[in-house]
Design an enzyme around this catalytic site. Structure first.
Site, mmCIF file in Angstrom:
data_model
loop_
_atom_site.group_PDB
_atom_site.id
_atom_site.type_symbol
_atom_site.label_atom_id
_atom_site.label_comp_id
_atom_site.label_asym_id
_atom_site.label_seq_id
_atom_site.Cartn_x
_atom_site.Cartn_y
_atom_site.Cartn_z
ATOM 1 N N LYS A 41 94.185 -67.792 75.110
ATOM 2 C CA LYS A 41 92.753 -68.238 74.897
ATOM 3 C C LYS A 41 92.110 -66.828 74.728
ATOM 4 O O LYS A 41 92.538 -65.936 75.213
ATOM 5 C CB LYS A 41 92.300 -68.959 76.131
ATOM 6 N N LYS A 93 91.862 -67.497 84.635
ATOM 7 C CA LYS A 93 91.835 -66.286 84.130
ATOM 8 C C LYS A 93 90.540 -65.785 83.384
ATOM 9 O O LYS A 93 89.693 -66.813 83.232
ATOM 10 C CB LYS A 93 92.727 -66.195 82.978
ATOM 11 N N ASP A 94 90.170 -64.694 83.193
ATOM 12 C CA ASP A 94 88.973 -64.150 82.791
ATOM 13 C C ASP A 94 88.418 -64.739 81.476
ATOM 14 O O ASP A 94 89.168 -65.061 80.806
ATOM 15 C CB ASP A 94 88.920 -62.693 82.775
ATOM 16 N N ARG A 95 87.163 -64.907 81.668
ATOM 17 C CA ARG A 95 86.740 -65.589 80.284
ATOM 18 C C ARG A 95 86.688 -64.452 78.977
ATOM 19 O O ARG A 95 87.188 -64.470 78.038
ATOM 20 C CB ARG A 95 85.158 -66.110 80.321
ATOM 21 N N ARG A 96 86.179 -63.078 79.424
ATOM 22 C CA ARG A 96 85.754 -61.999 78.391
ATOM 23 C C ARG A 96 87.107 -61.319 78.388
ATOM 24 O O ARG A 96 87.350 -60.235 78.811
ATOM 25 C CB ARG A 96 84.712 -61.460 79.050
#
Length: 687
Positions: free
Chosen positions: A256, A285-288
């Protein structure tokens, strides 16, 4: 050959950039505006110490592009999860076949006269009608295998078997001339007909013990076993597109970009029309960034889930499908591998050699590790830290919790500003709710509850009404607040421990008796583990190091350090907030904090870094898993993740790769590596 390969590689990356607008790719524009302070400072979160002995660190920009921050989950067996394929190849869809047919037709009629086009159309129509007729005839036939035919002829005559087969063409029903007086024989024939004709025929015994057989109705056909219904076998006998026998859980890799893990899971549930509790993963997990992790879906059918790959607008790609007997659950990982680009690297004081500084900082991180602080993500990004809300819940101050949560603040999500203003001016929950976007979950839950409660003359509510509205907030969000307070206290104690004693062991330090691993604090609370306080003899034995030392988070089921100085830090820190570390039980069970243990220090594994020269902040410096896979499919060649130095590049970037355990924060490792404040408003480290 090499030049052609390079052209194809850059062509793929260029297309990737074209598909993503610059506003989506960039966290900040090339010319950075003056940054507005957001969130609290590190000091207010209890983060004050460094292990790095270097006085001068270096600054840089993080997450300028999403590809600058890559996270790959590590499975319990140590395997690093990567996107190695884009799912199963099931050929073109019906829609794609129609589009291909139309394209072929347009090509066929190009340059033709109207009469010729009409003739082509008529011919194509006749061909389709003939195909339909053939398909219809074929569908009416039922081919009985020779071995089954022989078995049936033991009970019925050839003429009767022909009549049975004819039912699929003529419909209706038939009755055998043969009689079956033996009950066992009748039972065997019932079962045989059901098996051979796949349950599509109904059989009943007449009063004369003859068999009446007819095409079965949908209601009369028994449903197939779930495992049988989930199977797909192609013309070559390959089961489930090569995945083998169906099992209850479909596992796959999720790639993603610029998406939250929970957001992706919820979107999948909607698209597949399943309950989101059937979709599981080991951790968020991190978005950015660009991230890879494992997912599982209960009763997932690979063809259906694989079809999500065609919906590119949702920002994820699926691959590496397999059927398993077990689901994933939170904590089913061994940490994460990070590949991080720090752009525009410069020494903090603007003097000295950047590369020499980076090398020195790297060696310190590799040798000494970093303080295992709870990162700034724990404390939110607005004026009021999440741990402040936790303090109000632990002190049972329900009214103040709600007033602060709904208040106007210096730094707050802009979309909620109007609702906060309305609440401050009118105290009307209905009006405030109408102006509040639904994704503000806590605020929405509170206002929805308060609108049904009675206000007094001062437009306030009863204590029970305030508590009721707090309990309407989803439990995981309520617990996030109190866990943030525990994290704040832990950070304070950790800072004091390092300030007073550095990397040295001292009497009273806590360690696990059996070298147990600390579980992820977001998954399980290790409060029943056996711990011991170090003695002088333990320290002199050389058996323990600073990396064995643990600190307690406040709770009623844990042991605090035997070192009186550190115990006093717990007491003094919490006393300022009206709390006592030795009295953490509450009448409301969920606010009774049991406590847990967390390692004081952490070490990154498989550490490495590269220095890259570049000039354009909008150009990627490392390739994502998706880009590497696309290049492999296009050129059949493997290329490195790191993009070579740009000729004439006037800027330096540091590309750091490391592996961290499940409970460690990458930002805290970066903080130690760069020796710089990670508070969100710092110009040196953009988040």
């Amino acid at each position: 050959m090499i030049r052609q390969t390079i052209r194809r590689v850059f062509g793929i990356m260029t297309e990737t950039l074209k598909r993503t607008t610059s506003s989506e790719l960039l966290d900040v524009p090339a010319k950075k505006p003056k940054l507005v302070p957001m969130g609290i400072s590190e000091e207010k979160a209890g983060i004050t110490q460094f292990i790095n002995p270097n006085v001068v660190g270096f600054s840089g920009s993080l997450k300028t592009l999403y590809s600058d921050f890559q996270v790959n989950e590590i499975e319990p067996n140590g395997n690093v999860v990567h996107l190695t394929d884009m799912g199963i190849d099931v050929g073109p869809t019906k829609k794609e076949l129609r589009m291909q047919e139309r394209a072929k037709f347009r090509e066929e009629i190009a340059g033709k006269t109207e009469e010729e086009i009409a003739e082509i159309k008529a011919k194509r129509w006749e061909e389709k009608e003939e195909e339909k007729k053939v398909d219809s005839e074929e569908s009416k036939k039922y081919n009985v295998p020779d071995e089954d035919r022989e078995e049936l002829l033991k009970y019925v005559t050839p003429a009767e078997l022909s009549q049975i087969e004819a039912l699929f063409t003529s419909g209706g029903n038939m009755e055998t001339e043969t009689t079956f007086d033996d009950k066992q024989q009748r039972t065997e024939l019932h079962q045989l007909v059901r098996r051979v004709f796949d349950g599509k025929l109904e059989t009943v015994t007449s009063p004369e013990n003859k068999f009446r057989i007819a095409i079965g109705t949908k209601r009369s056909r028994k449903p197939r076993q779930q495992q049988e219904s989930m199977h797909h076998v192609d013309e070559n006998g390959v089961v489930n597109y090569g995945l083998g026998t169906y099992k209850p859980y479909l596992h796959f890799t999720l790639y993603k970009q610029n998406r939250d893990t929970m957001e992706v899971a919820n979107n999948m549930a909607k698209l597949l029309r399943v309950n989101n509790r059937f979709i599981n993963y080991a951790g968020t997990k991190d978005r950015r960034g660009a991230t890879c992790q494992k997912f599982s879906i209960h009763n997932g059918k690979v063809l259906r889930v694989n079809g999500l790959n065609k919906l590119t607008k949702h920002g994820f790609t699926l691959g590496s499908f397999s059927y398993e007997d077990f689901p994933l659950k939170l904590g089913d990982s061994n940490g994460n591998q990070f590949t991080i680009v720090i752009r525009d690297a410069q020494t903090v004081d603007g003097k000295g050699d950047v590369e020499a500084t980076v090398s020195s900082c790297f060696e310190s991180l590799k040798k000494n590790g970093f303080i295992n602080y709870f990162g700034m993500q724990r404390f939110g990004s607005f004026s009021v830290s999440t741990h402040e809300y936790g303090k109000l819940l632990l002190t049972l101050n329900w009214e103040e919790f709600i007033e602060v949560l709904l208040s106007e603040q210096d730094a707050v999500a802009p979309a909620s500003a109007e609702a906060r203003r309305i609440w401050a001016e009118t105290r009307d929950p209905e009006q405030a709710l109408a102006a509040l976007p639904h994704y503000f979950v806590a605020e929405t839950a509170i206002l929805k509850t308060l609108r049904h409660e009675t206000q007094n003359a001062d437009k306030k509510y009863s204590k029970n009404a305030y508590l009721k509205s707090i309990q309407a907030i989803p439990r995981n969000l309520r617990m996030m607040y109190v866990h943030a307070y525990q994290a704040y206290v832990w950070n304070r104690v950790a800072s004091k421990r390092i300030e007073l004693y550095g990397m040295n062991l001292v009497e009273g330090d806590l360690v696990f008796e059996d070298s147990q691993q600390v579980l992820d604090e977001d998954v399980a609370y290790v409060n029943d583990a056996k711990v011991k306080a170090l003695t002088k003899e333990d320290i002199e034995s050389g058996k323990y190091t600073i990396f064995d030392v643990i600190l307690s988070s406040a709770g009623y089921k844990i042991q605090y350090p035997a070192n009186e100085t550190l115990r006093s830090v717990y007491v003094e820190t919490m006393a300022k907030d009206g709390l006592d570390p030795f009295k953490m039980a509450r009448n409301i069970k969920e606010f009774s904090m049991t406590g847990t243990y967390r390692k004081l220090m952490a070490q990154a594994k498989n550490l490495s870094y590269d220095i890259v020269k570049y000039s354009d902040d909008e150009k990627p410096l490392i390739r994502t898993d998706l880009e590497l896979l696309q290049i492999k499919q296009e050129t059949n060649e493997d290329v490195p993740r790191l993009i070579p130095n740009e000729e004439g590049g006037d800027k330096l970037a540091v590309v750091l790769q490391m592996q961290l355990g499940v409970s460690s924060y990458a930002t805290m490792a970066l903080r130690e590596f760069m020796r710089i404040d990670t508070s969100r408003y710092r110009e040196g480290l953009c988040k």
